[in-house]
Scaffold this active site. Structure first.
Site, PDB file in Angstrom:
ATOM      1  N   GLN A 100     -61.912 -49.373 -34.976  1.00  0.00           N
ATOM      2  CA  GLN A 100     -61.546 -47.953 -35.088  1.00  0.00           C
ATOM      3  C   GLN A 100     -60.081 -47.738 -34.711  1.00  0.00           C
ATOM      4  OE1 GLN A 100     -64.099 -45.195 -33.036  1.00  0.00           O
ATOM      5  NE2 GLN A 100     -65.942 -45.922 -34.072  1.00  0.00           N
ATOM      6  N   HIS A 277     -71.129 -38.686 -36.279  1.00  0.00           N
ATOM      7  CA  HIS A 277     -70.418 -39.857 -35.768  1.00  0.00           C
ATOM      8  C   HIS A 277     -69.184 -40.175 -36.602  1.00  0.00           C
ATOM      9  CE1 HIS A 277     -73.842 -40.462 -33.176  1.00  0.00           C
ATOM     10  NE2 HIS A 277     -74.643 -40.501 -34.228  1.00  0.00           N
ATOM     11  N   LEU A 278     -69.284 -39.979 -37.906  1.00  0.00           N
ATOM     12  CA  LEU A 278     -68.133 -40.242 -38.771  1.00  0.00           C
ATOM     13  C   LEU A 278     -67.029 -39.212 -38.538  1.00  0.00           C
ATOM     14  CD1 LEU A 278     -66.854 -41.906 -41.028  1.00  0.00           C
ATOM     15  CD2 LEU A 278     -68.050 -40.459 -42.683  1.00  0.00           C
ATOM     16  N   ALA A 279     -67.423 -38.012 -38.171  1.00  0.00           N
ATOM     17  CA  ALA A 279     -66.443 -36.927 -37.999  1.00  0.00           C
ATOM     18  C   ALA A 279     -65.329 -37.321 -37.044  1.00  0.00           C
ATOM     19  CB  ALA A 279     -67.139 -35.662 -37.502  1.00  0.00           C
ATOM     20  N   ASP A 280     -65.685 -37.860 -35.876  1.00  0.00           N
ATOM     21  CA  ASP A 280     -64.624 -38.186 -34.911  1.00  0.00           C
ATOM     22  C   ASP A 280     -63.785 -39.374 -35.381  1.00  0.00           C
ATOM     23  OD1 ASP A 280     -65.531 -40.771 -33.304  1.00  0.00           O
ATOM     24  OD2 ASP A 280     -67.316 -39.531 -33.433  1.00  0.00           O
ATOM     25  N   GLN A 281     -64.381 -40.256 -36.197  1.00  0.00           N
ATOM     26  CA  GLN A 281     -63.643 -41.429 -36.664  1.00  0.00           C
ATOM     27  C   GLN A 281     -62.546 -41.090 -37.681  1.00  0.00           C
ATOM     28  OE1 GLN A 281     -66.116 -44.858 -37.739  1.00  0.00           O
ATOM     29  NE2 GLN A 281     -67.826 -43.927 -36.653  1.00  0.00           N
ATOM     30  N   HIS A 301     -66.952 -36.031 -28.832  1.00  0.00           N
ATOM     31  CA  HIS A 301     -66.092 -37.095 -29.339  1.00  0.00           C
ATOM     32  C   HIS A 301     -65.099 -36.532 -30.362  1.00  0.00           C
ATOM     33  CE1 HIS A 301     -68.852 -40.040 -27.567  1.00  0.00           C
ATOM     34  NE2 HIS A 301     -67.922 -40.945 -27.790  1.00  0.00           N
TER      35      HIS A 301
END
Length: 337
Positions: A100, A277-281, A301
């Site tokens: 990441q 979970h993808l949003a913060d990435q 996050h």
């Protein structure tokens, strides 16, 4: 120099990973204080040190405070160096979390970089490597980030020993908009290293039964490998939404499949384009172009990464509630700097 409070909101290692990555590509020095201040084991862990080492190799950085348990880190980035290298986390620390921090480097390199990472591929409190490969990278392709992952060997807690090669390619962010998840083709993998294959079959049956009952027809493959560490788990995904669960001593195989499938259904029920979970990435990539994406919910996050990114760029993230027909969630947007 940019100063960032490492205890802000979520207060985890993500602040360190994002900050040093953005420091490298913007060439802005950063000082992070109160690192993981409110956690039981405060300060830097081996996994965070591996992240900083990886980024510092790429940008020839000078670093102060890079010690285990250190609560203050100062990072002085140098010029980007597009060279292949290896990072050994030394423990079962998450390879996914190191990746990441590496992915934004694609915006600053001038040729392909191949990085070999040794550590944990499927460990608690981090996305499985399968998520990075099948969800994160697939989404990032839409906005211009091109990378490839090759899983050489899986690594589980406590031994680790997993090996992953990632090729990061020079990239440029392009505009993109996706609000709702329109098509669903469920896939999955049950990874099993050094354990009886019947465990995998029980996990698959449990997950499949629940998903079939909801009207889905999942294609779940079984993977059986041998390696230095032992573990089992399931990863389910469709488009830019994923769910996983690791097997653990004392938890029936049927419950492993149940947890993963029910969590996936919860995300799918929102009808939004990406999961929480993808949003913060993807937050670190959004300042570089006009991006608008629908997400199931806003986590700490995500809010934490927004805080860090806004420290580096003259950009403001917009978060709006979204409700249309059966879709309900949030839309995150930015205007590129």
């Amino acid at each position: 120099m940019i100063t960032i409070d490492g205890s802000y909101l979520e207060g985890g290692g993500q602040i360190v990973r994002t900050a040093v990555s953005l420091s490298a590509i913007t060439k802005k020095p950063v000082k992070i204080i109160n690192i993981r201040k409110n956690r039981k084991n405060s300060g830097l862990s081996n996994q965070h040190i591996a992240c900083v080492n990886a980024i510092s190799k790429i940008c020839n950085a000078k670093v102060e405070g890079l010690l285990k348990s250190s609560e203050t880190l100062v990072f002085y980035p140098g010029d980007i160096i597009s060279e292949n290298f290896e990072i050994d986390i030394k423990t079962a620390g998450s390879i996914s979390l190191v990746i990441q921090s590496l992915l934004p480097i694609a915006l600053a390199i001038d040729k392909n970089i191949e990085i070999t990472l040794i550590g944990g591929t499927n460990v608690e409190f981090s996305p499985p490597i399968d998520y990075i490969k099948n969800v994160t990278l697939k989404f990032l392709e839409n906005i211009g980030i091109n990378s490839e992952i090759n899983i050489i060997e899986r690594g589980f807690f406590p031994e680790g020993g997993g090996t992953v090669k990632i090729t990061i390619k020079p990239s440029k962010i392009i505009p993109f908009e996706l609000i709702e998840n329109k098509s669903i083709e469920l896939k999955g993998i049950i990874f099993n290293q050094n354990l009886d294959e019947n465990i995998s079959k029980r996990i698959r049956k449990s997950a499949s039964d629940i998903l079939l009952n909801k009207g889905f027809c999942p294609e779940i493959k079984l993977e059986k490998t041998n390696g230095k560490s032992t573990g089992v788990g399931i990863f389910l995904f469709t488009n830019y939404i994923g769910s996983d669960c690791l097997g653990k001593r004392g938890i029936p195989s049927e419950k492993v499949g149940k947890i993963a499938s029910e969590n996936l259904i919860e995300e799918l029920d929102t009808k939004m384009a990406i999961d929480s979970h993808l949003a913060d990435q993807i937050i670190p990539f959004m300042p570089f172009s006009d991006i608008k994406v629908g997400v199931s919910k806003i986590t700490n996050h995500t809010s934490t990464n927004i805080y860090v990114v806004e420290k580096f760029f003259d950009v403001k993230f917009n978060i709006d509630e979204y409700s249309k027909d059966n879709a309900k969630g949030y839309v995150i947007s930015t205007k590129g700097v």
